[in-house]
Enzyme design. Structure first.
Site, short mmCIF file in Angstrom:
data_model
loop_
_atom_site.label_atom_id
_atom_site.label_comp_id
_atom_site.label_asym_id
_atom_site.label_seq_id
_atom_site.Cartn_x
_atom_site.Cartn_y
_atom_site.Cartn_z
N ASN A 11 0.87 -1.18 0.00
CA ASN A 11 0.00 0.00 0.00
C ASN A 11 0.90 1.23 0.00
OD1 ASN A 11 -1.80 2.06 0.47
ND2 ASN A 11 -2.33 1.42 2.55
N TRP A 12 0.94 1.90 -1.13
CA TRP A 12 1.83 3.06 -1.28
C TRP A 12 1.30 4.30 -0.56
CZ3 TRP A 12 3.54 3.05 -7.17
CH2 TRP A 12 4.47 2.01 -7.35
N LYS A 13 0.04 4.29 -0.16
CA LYS A 13 -0.56 5.48 0.46
C LYS A 13 -0.34 6.69 -0.46
CE LYS A 13 0.00 3.19 4.83
NZ LYS A 13 0.15 3.25 6.29
N HIS A 96 -9.47 1.25 5.12
CA HIS A 96 -8.15 1.40 5.75
C HIS A 96 -8.29 2.31 6.98
CE1 HIS A 96 -3.98 2.51 6.47
NE2 HIS A 96 -3.68 1.38 5.83
N GLU A 98 -6.57 4.66 8.06
CA GLU A 98 -6.35 6.09 7.81
C GLU A 98 -7.59 6.74 7.23
OE1 GLU A 98 -2.73 5.53 5.61
OE2 GLU A 98 -1.76 4.89 7.45
N GLU A 169 -4.97 -5.02 10.56
CA GLU A 169 -3.97 -3.97 10.75
C GLU A 169 -4.20 -3.27 12.09
OE1 GLU A 169 -2.14 -2.75 6.71
OE2 GLU A 169 -3.70 -1.33 7.24
N GLY A 175 3.02 2.25 10.73
CA GLY A 175 3.95 3.36 10.58
C GLY A 175 4.69 3.71 11.86
N SER A 215 3.91 -2.24 10.01
CA SER A 215 5.37 -2.29 10.15
C SER A 215 5.99 -3.62 9.70
CB SER A 215 5.79 -1.97 11.58
OG SER A 215 5.36 -0.65 11.93
N GLY A 236 3.10 -1.19 4.13
CA GLY A 236 3.11 0.23 3.82
C GLY A 236 4.50 0.68 3.43
N GLY A 237 5.16 1.37 4.35
CA GLY A 237 6.47 1.98 4.10
C GLY A 237 7.47 1.12 3.34
#
Ligand code: 13P
Length: 251
Positions: A11-13, A96, A98, A169, A175, A215, A236-237
């Site tokens: 997930n590149w966000k 999600h 966020e 999640e 993150g 993470s 993610g990251g």
């Protein structure tokens, strides 16, 4: 893990310009060649068309990060399921944390979005659920996640539910560099599978792909992916870098 094929999605966000996305695709296609783990990149809307073209025939899936539940209308800033179908995306994240936290996503809108995707497209929804830190500290994480599932999956048929990917999640692990322990992740994924079995049936719960997200990195991917009830990861990251993302896929 039975008949389920593992899926690792990045997930590149809100990261990567078009140029950066194409650079990633160029490198990642080389690295991914001959891999049998399914992988997908979940990118910003504006990068989806070029990524679908870039990954054509490579086996790498492409997905969107959100969708609206109406076909069209006066909904400034939104994108519909027919619009995503036209792009040829394979996946769409729904709910999600966020979006729940910053953009007013509720279990009711999540439910409408899942029904729309499952009934009117071949796009596989990746439904995100998970508790916040205060809920984990109070020990109510199971009630929180099963409550989300009950509302999010309300009214789905077993056949529809069986096509879902569900990502657990925990919000406190997103993150933050704080990963759930493999045991915490496994326990919740088993709880999710059990909840699906109770809402639908055994066969449906055997089909559903359950991912862990929060993470995930090359250093912890092996122990997470080796858990029985965990069929993949939502990264993610660490999915922004093709080498790192590939290291996770090669766990
Ligand atoms: P991080 O891997 O950056 O913690 O993000 C997880 C996530 O939210 C994926 O959807």
């Amino acid at each position: 893990m039975g008949m389920r094929v593992p899926l690792i999605a990045g997930n590149w966000k809100m990261y990567k310009t078009r140029e950066e996305a194409l650079e990633f695709a160029r490198r990642f296609k080389e690295l991914y060649r001959d891999t049998d783990i399914r992988a997908a990149v979940i990118a910003p809307y504006t990068q989806l068309d070029v990524l679908v073209s870039a990954f054509k025939g490579s086996g790498v899936g492409v997905g969107a990060q959100n969708v609206h539940f109406e076909d069209e209308g006066a909904f400034t800033g939104e994108i519909s399921v027919p619009m995503l179908k036209e792009l040829g995306v394979d996946f769409c994240i729904v709910g999600h944390s966020e979006r729940r936290q910053y953009f007013g996503e509720t279990d009711e809108t999540v439910n409408l979005k899942l029904k729309k995707l499952l009934r009117e497209s071949d796009i596989t929804p990746i439904l995100c659920v998970g508790e916040v830190l205060a809920e984990r500290e109070q020990g109510v994480q199971n009630e929180v996640v099963s409550g989300q599932l009950e509302k999010d999956l309300e009214g789905l048929t077993a056949e529809e539910a069986g096509r879902l990917v569900i990502a657990y999640e925990p919000v406190w692990a997103i993150g933050t560099g704080k990963t759930a322990t493999p045991e915490q992740a496994e326990e919740m994924c088993a709880m999710i599978r059990n909840a699906v079995s109770e809402m639908f049936d055994e066969d449906t719960c055997d089909r559903v792909i359950i991912q862990y997200g929060g993470s995930v990195k090359p250093e912890n991917a092996t122990e997470i992916m080796n858990m029985d009830e965990i069929d993949g990861a939502l990264v993610g990251g660490a999915s922004l870098d093709p080498e790192k993302f590939m290291d996770i896929i090669n766990f």
